[in-house]
Design a protein around this motif. Sequence first.
Motif, PDB file in Angstrom:
ATOM      1  N   ASN B  12       0.855  -1.182   0.000  1.00  0.00           N
ATOM      2  CA  ASN B  12       0.000   0.000   0.000  1.00  0.00           C
ATOM      3  C   ASN B  12       0.890   1.231   0.000  1.00  0.00           C
ATOM      4  O   ASN B  12       1.626   1.466   0.958  1.00  0.00           O
ATOM      5  CB  ASN B  12      -0.905   0.007   1.235  1.00  0.00           C
ATOM      6  CG  ASN B  12      -1.877  -1.157   1.216  1.00  0.00           C
ATOM      7  OD1 ASN B  12      -2.627  -1.325   0.255  1.00  0.00           O
ATOM      8  ND2 ASN B  12      -1.868  -1.965   2.248  1.00  0.00           N
ATOM      9  N   SER B  78       4.221   6.551  -8.609  1.00  0.00           N
ATOM     10  CA  SER B  78       3.056   5.671  -8.687  1.00  0.00           C
ATOM     11  C   SER B  78       1.771   6.450  -8.958  1.00  0.00           C
ATOM     12  O   SER B  78       1.547   7.524  -8.400  1.00  0.00           O
ATOM     13  CB  SER B  78       2.890   4.895  -7.371  1.00  0.00           C
ATOM     14  OG  SER B  78       4.012   4.126  -7.102  1.00  0.00           O
ATOM     15  N   SER B  83      -2.495   0.395  -9.605  1.00  0.00           N
ATOM     16  CA  SER B  83      -3.024  -0.606  -8.670  1.00  0.00           C
ATOM     17  C   SER B  83      -3.415  -1.856  -9.440  1.00  0.00           C
ATOM     18  O   SER B  83      -4.254  -1.814 -10.343  1.00  0.00           O
ATOM     19  CB  SER B  83      -4.238  -0.051  -7.914  1.00  0.00           C
ATOM     20  OG  SER B  83      -3.877   1.078  -7.146  1.00  0.00           O
ATOM     21  N   ARG B 109       0.545  -7.871  -4.997  1.00  0.00           N
ATOM     22  CA  ARG B 109      -0.553  -6.910  -5.158  1.00  0.00           C
ATOM     23  C   ARG B 109      -0.113  -5.520  -4.732  1.00  0.00           C
ATOM     24  O   ARG B 109       0.477  -5.338  -3.661  1.00  0.00           O
ATOM     25  CB  ARG B 109      -1.756  -7.359  -4.329  1.00  0.00           C
ATOM     26  CG  ARG B 109      -3.026  -6.593  -4.658  1.00  0.00           C
ATOM     27  CD  ARG B 109      -4.258  -7.425  -4.316  1.00  0.00           C
ATOM     28  NE  ARG B 109      -4.379  -7.668  -2.892  1.00  0.00           N
ATOM     29  CZ  ARG B 109      -5.017  -6.856  -2.049  1.00  0.00           C
ATOM     30  NH1 ARG B 109      -5.550  -5.740  -2.491  1.00  0.00           N
ATOM     31  NH2 ARG B 109      -5.104  -7.160  -0.776  1.00  0.00           N
ATOM     32  N   GLN B 111      -1.462  -1.583  -4.186  1.00  0.00           N
ATOM     33  CA  GLN B 111      -2.584  -0.666  -4.039  1.00  0.00           C
ATOM     34  C   GLN B 111      -2.009   0.728  -3.853  1.00  0.00           C
ATOM     35  O   GLN B 111      -1.335   0.999  -2.859  1.00  0.00           O
ATOM     36  CB  GLN B 111      -3.439  -1.056  -2.836  1.00  0.00           C
ATOM     37  CG  GLN B 111      -4.678  -0.207  -2.654  1.00  0.00           C
ATOM     38  CD  GLN B 111      -5.663  -0.379  -3.790  1.00  0.00           C
ATOM     39  OE1 GLN B 111      -6.003  -1.498  -4.185  1.00  0.00           O
ATOM     40  NE2 GLN B 111      -6.133   0.720  -4.336  1.00  0.00           N
ATOM     41  N   VAL B 112      -2.263   1.585  -4.827  1.00  0.00           N
ATOM     42  CA  VAL B 112      -1.808   2.971  -4.743  1.00  0.00           C
ATOM     43  C   VAL B 112      -2.958   3.810  -4.205  1.00  0.00           C
ATOM     44  O   VAL B 112      -4.071   3.763  -4.743  1.00  0.00           O
ATOM     45  CB  VAL B 112      -1.354   3.497  -6.121  1.00  0.00           C
ATOM     46  CG1 VAL B 112      -0.859   4.938  -5.997  1.00  0.00           C
ATOM     47  CG2 VAL B 112      -0.256   2.611  -6.688  1.00  0.00           C
ATOM     48  N   GLN B 113      -2.670   4.542  -3.164  1.00  0.00           N
ATOM     49  CA  GLN B 113      -3.731   5.287  -2.480  1.00  0.00           C
ATOM     50  C   GLN B 113      -3.607   6.780  -2.731  1.00  0.00           C
ATOM     51  O   GLN B 113      -2.508   7.297  -2.844  1.00  0.00           O
ATOM     52  CB  GLN B 113      -3.662   4.969  -0.979  1.00  0.00           C
ATOM     53  CG  GLN B 113      -3.933   3.497  -0.706  1.00  0.00           C
ATOM     54  CD  GLN B 113      -3.523   3.057   0.686  1.00  0.00           C
ATOM     55  OE1 GLN B 113      -2.661   3.665   1.303  1.00  0.00           O
ATOM     56  NE2 GLN B 113      -4.158   2.010   1.166  1.00  0.00           N
TER      57      GLN B 113
END
Lengths: 115, 114
Positions: B12, B78, B83, B109, B111-113
């Motif tokens: 993340n 990113s 994601s 996996r 996940q770019v927030q």
Amino acid sequence: DAGVIQSPRHEVTEMGQEVTLRCKPISGHNSLFWYRQTMMRGLELLIYFNNNVPIDDSGMPEDRFSAKMPNASFSTLKIQPSEPRDSAVYFCASYPLGVPTNEQFFGPGTRLTVL
Amino acid sequence: RKEVEQDPGPFNVPEGATVAFNCTYSNSASQSFFWYRQDCRKEPKLLMSVYSSGNEDGRFTAQLNRASQYISLLIRDSKLSDSATYLCVVTPKIRDTGRRALTFGSGTRLQVQP
């Protein structure tokens, strides 16, 4: 150009039933692969064909699974009888032999649920 | 031991971050290496090949260390659209006319927030 075509996209069946998954590779691609993807085991090769001939079927889980490629534009993967542990996404992929490409083209997959 | 091993993540990270994924492979005869990207409930698609000299494609850089049997993917700056699950892929031989199947890692996996 159409990509790799798979049907059905979703299949829900009951344990013991026969399931047939279908794949049409990209025209001109003479290498075809069947993969299975689950959360637990990731993406696994089941079998692959070069020029319609099965080259390696060591990934086929057991005798309940069979695959055919009667011609260059069609392949089937059959499960008989199906079991709940066969639930997975089944991908077909193709690419052309003898061409310097690194890319294997995947179909959208068939999501199989065996109840 | 799996033929291709990856950290499953999830990673993340905030937008704009740099993130690196690693992958090791056990078959020293492996000759071709790739990163594939798989979006949720979609099929895998080739992201980039990996060469011994390293290669770059925009914000993505791939490296191969044959001695250590190690492959990496670096993503700079990113984006939310990055994601996905990134699959490390090896194959024993690709130069002859008999194509070999791909061996996939289980994927990492990202996940770019915002």
